[in-house]
Design a protein around this motif. Structure first.
Motif, PDB file in Angstrom:
ATOM      1  N   PRO A   1     -51.928  49.125  98.704  1.00  0.00           N
ATOM      2  CA  PRO A   1     -51.208  48.023  98.040  1.00  0.00           C
ATOM      3  C   PRO A   1     -49.761  47.919  98.499  1.00  0.00           C
ATOM      4  O   PRO A   1     -49.122  48.913  98.849  1.00  0.00           O
ATOM      5  CB  PRO A   1     -51.302  48.380  96.552  1.00  0.00           C
ATOM      6  CG  PRO A   1     -51.571  49.845  96.530  1.00  0.00           C
ATOM      7  CD  PRO A   1     -52.388  50.141  97.753  1.00  0.00           C
ATOM      8  N   ASP A   2     -49.240  46.695  98.477  1.00  0.00           N
ATOM      9  CA  ASP A   2     -47.881  46.408  98.933  1.00  0.00           C
ATOM     10  C   ASP A   2     -46.884  46.620  97.792  1.00  0.00           C
ATOM     11  O   ASP A   2     -46.935  45.910  96.781  1.00  0.00           O
ATOM     12  CB  ASP A   2     -47.815  44.963  99.422  1.00  0.00           C
ATOM     13  CG  ASP A   2     -46.462  44.600  99.992  1.00  0.00           C
ATOM     14  OD1 ASP A   2     -45.559  45.459 100.008  1.00  0.00           O
ATOM     15  OD2 ASP A   2     -46.305  43.453 100.436  1.00  0.00           O
ATOM     16  N   PRO A   3     -45.955  47.570  97.905  1.00  0.00           N
ATOM     17  CA  PRO A   3     -44.969  47.805  96.837  1.00  0.00           C
ATOM     18  C   PRO A   3     -44.101  46.588  96.544  1.00  0.00           C
ATOM     19  O   PRO A   3     -43.585  46.452  95.436  1.00  0.00           O
ATOM     20  CB  PRO A   3     -44.119  48.953  97.383  1.00  0.00           C
ATOM     21  CG  PRO A   3     -44.996  49.642  98.352  1.00  0.00           C
ATOM     22  CD  PRO A   3     -45.832  48.555  98.975  1.00  0.00           C
TER      23      PRO A   3
ATOM     24  N   GLY B   1     -41.688  46.910  84.771  1.00  0.00           N
ATOM     25  CA  GLY B   1     -40.354  47.475  84.683  1.00  0.00           C
ATOM     26  C   GLY B   1     -40.128  48.599  85.667  1.00  0.00           C
ATOM     27  O   GLY B   1     -41.012  48.959  86.453  1.00  0.00           O
ATOM     28  N   GLY B   2     -38.918  49.175  85.595  1.00  0.00           N
ATOM     29  CA  GLY B   2     -38.558  50.224  86.540  1.00  0.00           C
ATOM     30  C   GLY B   2     -39.466  51.436  86.470  1.00  0.00           C
ATOM     31  O   GLY B   2     -39.864  51.990  87.497  1.00  0.00           O
ATOM     32  N   ALA B   3     -39.823  51.860  85.259  1.00  0.00           N
ATOM     33  CA  ALA B   3     -40.669  53.040  85.105  1.00  0.00           C
ATOM     34  C   ALA B   3     -42.064  52.799  85.678  1.00  0.00           C
ATOM     35  O   ALA B   3     -42.636  53.672  86.342  1.00  0.00           O
ATOM     36  CB  ALA B   3     -40.762  53.422  83.631  1.00  0.00           C
ATOM     37  N   GLU B   4     -42.613  51.600  85.415  1.00  0.00           N
ATOM     38  CA  GLU B   4     -43.944  51.284  85.923  1.00  0.00           C
ATOM     39  C   GLU B   4     -43.946  51.199  87.443  1.00  0.00           C
ATOM     40  O   GLU B   4     -44.857  51.708  88.110  1.00  0.00           O
ATOM     41  CB  GLU B   4     -44.425  49.969  85.328  1.00  0.00           C
ATOM     42  CG  GLU B   4     -45.862  49.622  85.719  1.00  0.00           C
ATOM     43  CD  GLU B   4     -46.357  48.348  85.070  1.00  0.00           C
ATOM     44  OE1 GLU B   4     -47.511  47.969  85.322  1.00  0.00           O
ATOM     45  OE2 GLU B   4     -45.585  47.730  84.311  1.00  0.00           O
ATOM     46  N   ARG B   5     -42.939  50.583  88.019  1.00  0.00           N
ATOM     47  CA  ARG B   5     -42.848  50.479  89.474  1.00  0.00           C
ATOM     48  C   ARG B   5     -42.694  51.867  90.099  1.00  0.00           C
ATOM     49  O   ARG B   5     -43.278  52.151  91.149  1.00  0.00           O
ATOM     50  CB  ARG B   5     -41.684  49.575  89.875  1.00  0.00           C
ATOM     51  CG  ARG B   5     -41.919  48.105  89.582  1.00  0.00           C
ATOM     52  CD  ARG B   5     -40.702  47.258  89.969  1.00  0.00           C
ATOM     53  NE  ARG B   5     -40.397  47.367  91.383  1.00  0.00           N
ATOM     54  CZ  ARG B   5     -40.996  46.688  92.341  1.00  0.00           C
ATOM     55  NH1 ARG B   5     -41.961  45.839  92.034  1.00  0.00           N
ATOM     56  NH2 ARG B   5     -40.652  46.838  93.605  1.00  0.00           N
TER      57      ARG B   5
ATOM     58  N   ASN C   1     -45.035  56.307  93.209  1.00  0.00           N
ATOM     59  CA  ASN C   1     -45.459  57.705  93.294  1.00  0.00           C
ATOM     60  C   ASN C   1     -46.934  57.805  93.640  1.00  0.00           C
ATOM     61  O   ASN C   1     -47.342  58.678  94.421  1.00  0.00           O
ATOM     62  CB  ASN C   1     -45.182  58.418  91.966  1.00  0.00           C
ATOM     63  CG  ASN C   1     -43.715  58.702  91.756  1.00  0.00           C
ATOM     64  OD1 ASN C   1     -42.949  58.805  92.718  1.00  0.00           O
ATOM     65  ND2 ASN C   1     -43.293  58.809  90.501  1.00  0.00           N
ATOM     66  N   GLU C   2     -47.742  56.895  93.079  1.00  0.00           N
ATOM     67  CA  GLU C   2     -49.171  56.899  93.392  1.00  0.00           C
ATOM     68  C   GLU C   2     -49.414  56.520  94.851  1.00  0.00           C
ATOM     69  O   GLU C   2     -50.289  57.086  95.517  1.00  0.00           O
ATOM     70  CB  GLU C   2     -49.905  55.938  92.459  1.00  0.00           C
ATOM     71  CG  GLU C   2     -49.948  56.410  91.013  1.00  0.00           C
ATOM     72  CD  GLU C   2     -50.580  55.388  90.092  1.00  0.00           C
ATOM     73  OE1 GLU C   2     -50.875  54.261  90.564  1.00  0.00           O
ATOM     74  OE2 GLU C   2     -50.784  55.707  88.897  1.00  0.00           O
TER      75      GLU C   2
END
Length: 278
Positions: free
Chosen positions: A219-221, A227-231, A236-237
């Protein structure tokens, strides 16, 4: 990327499957079709373009595509409203291995093996892969990255921040065009790996006589939402997925695998389930 004929080792291919594959290939139009798809590389071609190149009506082409797909020799992938077809390198490697016609092992390079990671923007996935492999390669590998449309602002800041936090040297990392790696003065690559999650009608240029090429869609980041935490979690994944594949890649027995078997093993890493067992 792998299909019915994708294999753990070429010697495990069943005679029945091999016979079906050879039977599917025993027709001039299908042989020409496969040649076109192999020339197109992992990006594949839409059915309309294949029909035009071969000079056959769509209904006839559909019949041949179905026969080759059922034999595991081609793989369809939907892109928007159209389906792209690509040859299945692992299946052809299995056929060659089944016949006992594999080439000699990859030995005697006398240098670090060079790996080029490709992505459209060269701003995240390919940058991560370059950084990871250059660290874990321990001098056995030299990683590079490039893109077809490199990001003018360079790598994503959050990607660089993540890599730096994990101890990577980010100073040499930059977004660049794959045109830097074309021509007689460019490095000779042993492996070319495409990391894009979708095919966008691009054709990879000819990087010369590589040992093998593969597609490891991720997947393309740049498209991550939230939000920041989810991104950060998604990044990290993504990093972990790349690290797993590259750990397996660097542990492959390069000195004992022949070229066709190596192609199959590297291609199989594009499938997370197969990559975990490669």
């Amino acid at each position: 990327m792998c299909t019915k004929l994708c294999f753990h080792y070429a010697r495990n291919m069943e005679t029945k499957s091999a016979a079906a594959a050879f039977a599917a290939l025993g027709q001039p139009t299908r042989l020409a079709l496969i040649q076109n798809l192999q020339g197109a590389g992992p990006e594949g071609l839409p059915a309309g373009e294949i029909a035009e190149a071969l000079g056959v009506p769509p209904s006839t082409l559909s019949f041949h595509l179905r026969a080759l797909e059922e034999a595991g020799l081609i793989t369809p992938q939907r892109q928007g409203r159209q389906v792209l077809y690509a040859s299945a390198p692992a299946a052809f490697a299995a056929l060659v291995g089944f016949l006992g016609g594999a080439t000699a092992p990859i030995t005697g390079l006398g240098r670090a093996m060079r790996v080029l990671f490709l992505c459209t923007r060269n701003s995240a996935r390919s940058i991560m892969a370059e950084a990871i492999l250059n660290r874990i390669g321990a001098g056995r590998f030299r990683a590079y990255s490039a893109g077809s449309e490199p990001a003018p602002d360079g790598p994503l800041p959050e990607v660089l921040a993540q890599l730096q936090a994990l101890g990577h040297d980010v100073a040499p990392l930059r977004s660049k065009s794959w045109e830097e790696f074309i021509g007689p003065e460019a490095p000779r690559f042993d492996f070319v790996v495409a990391l894009c999650d979708t095919l966008e009608g691009q054709r990879c240029p000819d990087f010369g006589d590589t040992i093998t090429s593969a597609a490891w869609p991720l997947p393309d980041p740049a498209k991550f939402s939230g939000g920041g935490a989810e991104r950060a979690t998604l990044l990290n994944e993504l990093y972990a997925a790349l690290r797993r594949r590259l750990d397996i890649f660097t542990s492959l027995p390069f000195t004992t695998l022949d070229r066709m078997a190596l192609q199959a093993r590297v291609e199989a890493l594009g499938n997370p389930m197969m990559g975990a067992r490669a």
